[in-house]
Write a protein that holds these residues in place. Sequence first.
Motif, mmCIF file in Angstrom:
data_model
loop_
_atom_site.group_PDB
_atom_site.id
_atom_site.type_symbol
_atom_site.label_atom_id
_atom_site.label_comp_id
_atom_site.label_asym_id
_atom_site.label_seq_id
_atom_site.Cartn_x
_atom_site.Cartn_y
_atom_site.Cartn_z
ATOM 1 N N THR A 1 0.834 -1.197 0.000
ATOM 2 C CA THR A 1 0.000 0.000 0.000
ATOM 3 C C THR A 1 0.870 1.248 0.000
ATOM 4 O OG1 THR A 1 -1.790 -1.131 1.162
ATOM 5 C CG2 THR A 1 -1.760 1.262 1.277
ATOM 6 N N GLY A 2 0.521 2.166 -0.906
ATOM 7 C CA GLY A 2 1.257 3.417 -1.007
ATOM 8 C C GLY A 2 2.356 3.415 -2.049
ATOM 9 N N GLN A 3 2.777 2.244 -2.486
ATOM 10 C CA GLN A 3 3.802 2.200 -3.529
ATOM 11 C C GLN A 3 3.218 2.606 -4.871
ATOM 12 O OE1 GLN A 3 5.342 -1.895 -3.158
ATOM 13 N NE2 GLN A 3 7.257 -1.027 -2.368
ATOM 14 N N SER A 4 4.080 3.015 -5.756
ATOM 15 C CA SER A 4 3.655 3.345 -7.115
ATOM 16 C C SER A 4 4.272 2.340 -8.074
ATOM 17 C CB SER A 4 4.090 4.758 -7.492
ATOM 18 O OG SER A 4 5.500 4.854 -7.482
ATOM 19 N N MET A 5 3.633 2.164 -9.197
ATOM 20 C CA MET A 5 4.186 1.291 -10.225
ATOM 21 C C MET A 5 3.522 1.602 -11.554
ATOM 22 S SD MET A 5 2.571 -2.500 -10.369
ATOM 23 C CE MET A 5 3.546 -2.703 -11.851
ATOM 24 N N THR A 6 4.121 1.081 -12.600
ATOM 25 C CA THR A 6 3.595 1.257 -13.952
ATOM 26 C C THR A 6 3.394 -0.092 -14.595
ATOM 27 O OG1 THR A 6 4.709 3.394 -14.209
ATOM 28 C CG2 THR A 6 4.007 2.258 -16.218
ATOM 29 N N LEU A 7 2.201 -0.310 -15.108
ATOM 30 C CA LEU A 7 1.925 -1.469 -15.946
ATOM 31 C C LEU A 7 2.180 -1.061 -17.391
ATOM 32 C CD1 LEU A 7 -1.420 -2.717 -14.358
ATOM 33 C CD2 LEU A 7 0.870 -3.611 -13.970
ATOM 34 N N GLN A 8 2.994 -1.856 -18.057
ATOM 35 C CA GLN A 8 3.362 -1.526 -19.428
ATOM 36 C C GLN A 8 2.453 -2.244 -20.417
ATOM 37 O OE1 GLN A 8 5.535 0.769 -20.047
ATOM 38 N NE2 GLN A 8 6.650 0.912 -18.095
ATOM 39 N N CYS A 9 2.143 -1.545 -21.496
ATOM 40 C CA CYS A 9 1.386 -2.133 -22.595
ATOM 41 C C CYS A 9 1.987 -1.649 -23.896
ATOM 42 C CB CYS A 9 -0.084 -1.745 -22.519
ATOM 43 S SG CYS A 9 -1.049 -2.356 -23.919
ATOM 44 N N ALA A 10 2.283 -2.580 -24.769
ATOM 45 C CA ALA A 10 2.844 -2.223 -26.064
ATOM 46 C C ALA A 10 2.179 -3.057 -27.142
ATOM 47 C CB ALA A 10 4.352 -2.463 -26.076
ATOM 48 N N LEU B 1 -0.056 3.499 -11.446
ATOM 49 C CA LEU B 1 -0.736 3.556 -10.159
ATOM 50 C C LEU B 1 0.085 4.489 -9.283
ATOM 51 C CD1 LEU B 1 -1.566 0.748 -11.446
ATOM 52 C CD2 LEU B 1 -2.108 0.080 -9.092
ATOM 53 N N LEU B 2 -0.511 5.568 -8.843
ATOM 54 C CA LEU B 2 0.243 6.618 -8.165
ATOM 55 C C LEU B 2 0.561 6.269 -6.719
ATOM 56 C CD1 LEU B 2 -1.850 9.566 -9.600
ATOM 57 C CD2 LEU B 2 0.252 8.556 -10.525
ATOM 58 N N SER B 3 -0.419 5.711 -6.029
ATOM 59 C CA SER B 3 -0.260 5.310 -4.634
ATOM 60 C C SER B 3 -1.188 4.123 -4.427
ATOM 61 C CB SER B 3 -0.615 6.464 -3.693
ATOM 62 O OG SER B 3 -0.516 6.058 -2.339
ATOM 63 N N SER C 1 -2.447 -8.611 -16.533
ATOM 64 C CA SER C 1 -1.467 -8.404 -15.464
ATOM 65 C C SER C 1 -2.194 -8.558 -14.134
ATOM 66 C CB SER C 1 -0.852 -7.001 -15.551
ATOM 67 O OG SER C 1 -0.112 -6.832 -16.732
ATOM 68 N N TRP C 2 -1.727 -9.530 -13.332
ATOM 69 C CA TRP C 2 -2.348 -9.804 -12.035
ATOM 70 C C TRP C 2 -1.637 -8.967 -10.978
ATOM 71 C CZ3 TRP C 2 -3.227 -12.846 -16.008
ATOM 72 C CH2 TRP C 2 -4.388 -13.636 -16.042
ATOM 73 N N LEU C 3 -2.363 -8.051 -10.371
ATOM 74 C CA LEU C 3 -1.779 -7.148 -9.381
ATOM 75 C C LEU C 3 -2.431 -7.367 -8.017
ATOM 76 C CD1 LEU C 3 0.031 -4.693 -8.680
ATOM 77 C CD2 LEU C 3 -1.935 -3.241 -9.237
ATOM 78 N N THR C 4 -1.583 -7.547 -7.011
ATOM 79 C CA THR C 4 -2.059 -7.663 -5.633
ATOM 80 C C THR C 4 -1.440 -6.546 -4.820
ATOM 81 O OG1 THR C 4 -2.224 -10.076 -5.803
ATOM 82 C CG2 THR C 4 -2.174 -9.136 -3.594
ATOM 83 N N VAL C 5 -2.283 -5.812 -4.092
ATOM 84 C CA VAL C 5 -1.804 -4.745 -3.216
ATOM 85 C C VAL C 5 -2.066 -5.165 -1.772
ATOM 86 C CG1 VAL C 5 -1.908 -2.307 -2.616
ATOM 87 C CG2 VAL C 5 -2.342 -3.028 -4.976
ATOM 88 N N VAL C 6 -0.992 -5.242 -0.999
ATOM 89 C CA VAL C 6 -1.127 -5.719 0.385
ATOM 90 C C VAL C 6 -0.911 -4.564 1.382
ATOM 91 C CG1 VAL C 6 -0.455 -8.041 -0.241
ATOM 92 C CG2 VAL C 6 1.310 -6.391 0.477
#
Lengths: 112, 115
Positions: free
Chosen positions: B15-24, B78-80, B110-115
Amino acid sequence: AQSVTQLGSHVSVSEGALVLLRCNYSSSVPPYLFWYVQYPNQGLQLLLKYTSAATLVKGINGFEAEFKKSETSFHLTKPSAHMSDAAEYFCAVAGANSKLTFGKGITLSVRP
Amino acid sequence: NAGVTQTPKFQVLKTGQSMTLQCAQDMNHEYMSWYRQDPGMGLRLIHYSVGAGITDQGEVPNGYNVSRSTTEDFPLRLLSAAPSQTSVYFCASSYQTIRSGNTIYFGEGSWLTVV
């Protein structure tokens, strides 16, 4: 605006029985309609699509769907279910700019 | 011809981290979009783009940013991260509007889990 209604969340049939998955839509423009299948932990695969040509559309794996404007329906059928048909099925309607509006999905189980 | 490529396939975030899912995509498609899939909710549109430099919001845009600097790429940021963003994310593309009869292509998710 577009919307899709897939009544029920789960359908169970016996192997060899008829498969009928219901889809009703609303659309402010002539609808383009799609059925997708998703196997566990996989992406979406297009089964068939209606793009204002023939009202009876044949797709892959023996599935077909009939567009009925008067009933605003696009039900998916297959005469004889196979174990490999067990999956989740999504109906979708296309709006402007390729935006798809999906139904909530129906899980199909096939009993031996 | 690789079609629509999404990375990563699996990701766990705090929780609170940021990340980018890429699509091309390598099909020179103008239209690209991001959907999220949640149990019992079907797929819902997050953001979409009708060409480089043009993006717009979909049904559930809050908490996500997109940009389209090239025709090929459409990253989702995902900003936060929040637990409510735990989901499966699908990127899609098509040459033009599928109301012209064009096929829409989906990535593998893309399977994303936020803990």
